[in-house]
Motif scaffolding. Structure first.
Motif, PDB file in Angstrom:
ATOM      1  N   GLU A   1       0.119  -2.214  15.647  1.00  0.00           N
ATOM      2  CA  GLU A   1      -0.454  -2.593  14.375  1.00  0.00           C
ATOM      3  C   GLU A   1      -0.024  -3.669  13.624  1.00  0.00           C
ATOM      4  O   GLU A   1       1.372  -4.028  13.943  1.00  0.00           O
ATOM      5  CB  GLU A   1       0.207  -1.401  13.322  1.00  0.00           C
ATOM      6  CG  GLU A   1      -0.261  -1.592  11.844  1.00  0.00           C
ATOM      7  CD  GLU A   1       0.320  -0.507  10.811  1.00  0.00           C
ATOM      8  OE1 GLU A   1      -0.530   0.157  10.309  1.00  0.00           O
ATOM      9  OE2 GLU A   1       1.530  -0.382  10.888  1.00  0.00           O
TER      10      GLU A   1
ATOM     11  N   GLU B   1       0.145  -6.228  10.465  1.00  0.00           N
ATOM     12  CA  GLU B   1       0.008  -5.828   8.841  1.00  0.00           C
ATOM     13  C   GLU B   1       0.659  -6.976   8.293  1.00  0.00           C
ATOM     14  O   GLU B   1       1.706  -7.652   8.401  1.00  0.00           O
ATOM     15  CB  GLU B   1       0.955  -4.586   8.471  1.00  0.00           C
ATOM     16  CG  GLU B   1       0.793  -4.182   6.985  1.00  0.00           C
ATOM     17  CD  GLU B   1       1.483  -2.786   6.718  1.00  0.00           C
ATOM     18  OE1 GLU B   1       0.801  -1.780   7.119  1.00  0.00           O
ATOM     19  OE2 GLU B   1       2.428  -2.701   6.103  1.00  0.00           O
TER      20      GLU B   1
ATOM     21  N   THR C   1      -2.583  -4.979   4.047  1.00  0.00           N
ATOM     22  CA  THR C   1      -3.783  -4.739   4.679  1.00  0.00           C
ATOM     23  C   THR C   1      -3.286  -4.757   6.350  1.00  0.00           C
ATOM     24  O   THR C   1      -2.150  -5.644   6.650  1.00  0.00           O
ATOM     25  CB  THR C   1      -4.840  -5.620   4.857  1.00  0.00           C
ATOM     26  OG1 THR C   1      -4.340  -6.976   4.904  1.00  0.00           O
ATOM     27  CG2 THR C   1      -5.436  -5.611   3.341  1.00  0.00           C
ATOM     28  N   ASN C   2      -3.814  -3.889   7.052  1.00  0.00           N
ATOM     29  CA  ASN C   2      -3.436  -3.762   8.355  1.00  0.00           C
ATOM     30  C   ASN C   2      -4.739  -3.449   9.312  1.00  0.00           C
ATOM     31  O   ASN C   2      -5.698  -3.213   8.934  1.00  0.00           O
ATOM     32  CB  ASN C   2      -2.218  -2.679   8.835  1.00  0.00           C
ATOM     33  CG  ASN C   2      -2.880  -1.381   8.349  1.00  0.00           C
ATOM     34  OD1 ASN C   2      -3.673  -0.734   8.784  1.00  0.00           O
ATOM     35  ND2 ASN C   2      -1.935  -0.687   7.041  1.00  0.00           N
ATOM     36  N   ASP C   3      -4.300  -3.743  10.708  1.00  0.00           N
ATOM     37  CA  ASP C   3      -5.303  -3.605  11.726  1.00  0.00           C
ATOM     38  C   ASP C   3      -4.477  -2.906  13.005  1.00  0.00           C
ATOM     39  O   ASP C   3      -3.337  -3.240  13.281  1.00  0.00           O
ATOM     40  CB  ASP C   3      -5.778  -5.045  12.308  1.00  0.00           C
ATOM     41  CG  ASP C   3      -6.494  -4.832  13.424  1.00  0.00           C
ATOM     42  OD1 ASP C   3      -7.827  -4.379  13.244  1.00  0.00           O
ATOM     43  OD2 ASP C   3      -6.336  -5.042  14.632  1.00  0.00           O
TER      44      ASP C   3
ATOM     45  N   THR D   1      -9.086  -0.350  10.488  1.00  0.00           N
ATOM     46  CA  THR D   1      -8.497  -1.409   9.303  1.00  0.00           C
ATOM     47  C   THR D   1      -7.849  -0.327   8.390  1.00  0.00           C
ATOM     48  O   THR D   1      -8.522   0.564   8.321  1.00  0.00           O
ATOM     49  CB  THR D   1      -9.112  -2.236   9.116  1.00  0.00           C
ATOM     50  OG1 THR D   1     -10.384  -1.789   8.354  1.00  0.00           O
ATOM     51  CG2 THR D   1      -9.431  -3.266  10.053  1.00  0.00           C
TER      52      THR D   1
END
Length: 179
Positions: free
Chosen positions: A137, A139, A152-154, A169
């Motif tokens: 992750e 972020e 926000t994160n992926d 996401t």
């Protein structure tokens, strides 16, 4: 009677001392060949970027501590976690997901600017208690106030062979846990 109790207690203490103990996250006597999986090399370059927290930046000084974080994934509520951000640029998270799927993860973070930090986070994934993959992750979090941040994160989900199974996401919203 006191003498008998003393002898029984001494015998129990000696018997208990005869049991071998092992330090670690698991009892190594229970690990069978083939149960342990080597961390794939595709994850290792991300595990240490060589970057470190900038100690004199506002974000570095203010992110350190324990936070309660709420996550969404693809716009839906996902989970909550306790995260500890450390001043050496590492972080630790315990999320309220089932133990059998994996719920403790670690990572590293750096200051991006005066009010933003970026973290690289990684954890094991389990299916029915068996190691089944990994996730990463990335972020970016913005310190909204001294006691809150949002970001926000992926996330990428990998199988044991390093194949990407999914990418999602999400968002984070956190409040500081008072000392």
């Amino acid at each position: 009677m006191k003498h008998t109790i003393a002898i029984a207690a001494a015998t129990l203490a000696v018997a208990a001392g005869a049991v071998t103990t092992h330090a670690g996250c698991a009892d190594p006597r229970t690990v069978k060949p083939g149960m342990v999986h080597t961390i794939p090399t595709f994850l290792l370059p991300k595990a240490h970027s060589g970057a470190s927290a900038t100690p004199d930046s506002y974000a570095s000084r203010k992110i350190v501590g324990t936070w309660v974080v709420s996550y969404t994934v693809e716009g839906q509520p996902f989970a909550q976690a306790f995260i500890q951000w450390h001043d050496d640029g590492t972080e630790w998270e315990n999320i309220n997901l089932p133990l059998s799927g994996g719920n403790v993860c670690v990572g590293s973070w750096v200051s991006v600017d005066r009010k933003d930090v970026a973290r690289n986070h990684i954890g094991w994934l389990y299916t029915d208690g068996n190691l089944s993959g990994y996730f990463t992750e990335t972020e970016t979090d913005h310190l909204d106030t001294l006691d809150s941040y949002s970001g926000t994160n992926d996330q990428k989900i990998f199988d044991l062979n390093g194949n990407v199974l999914a990418e999602v996401t999400g968002t984070s919203s956190a409040v500081r846990l008072a000392p």
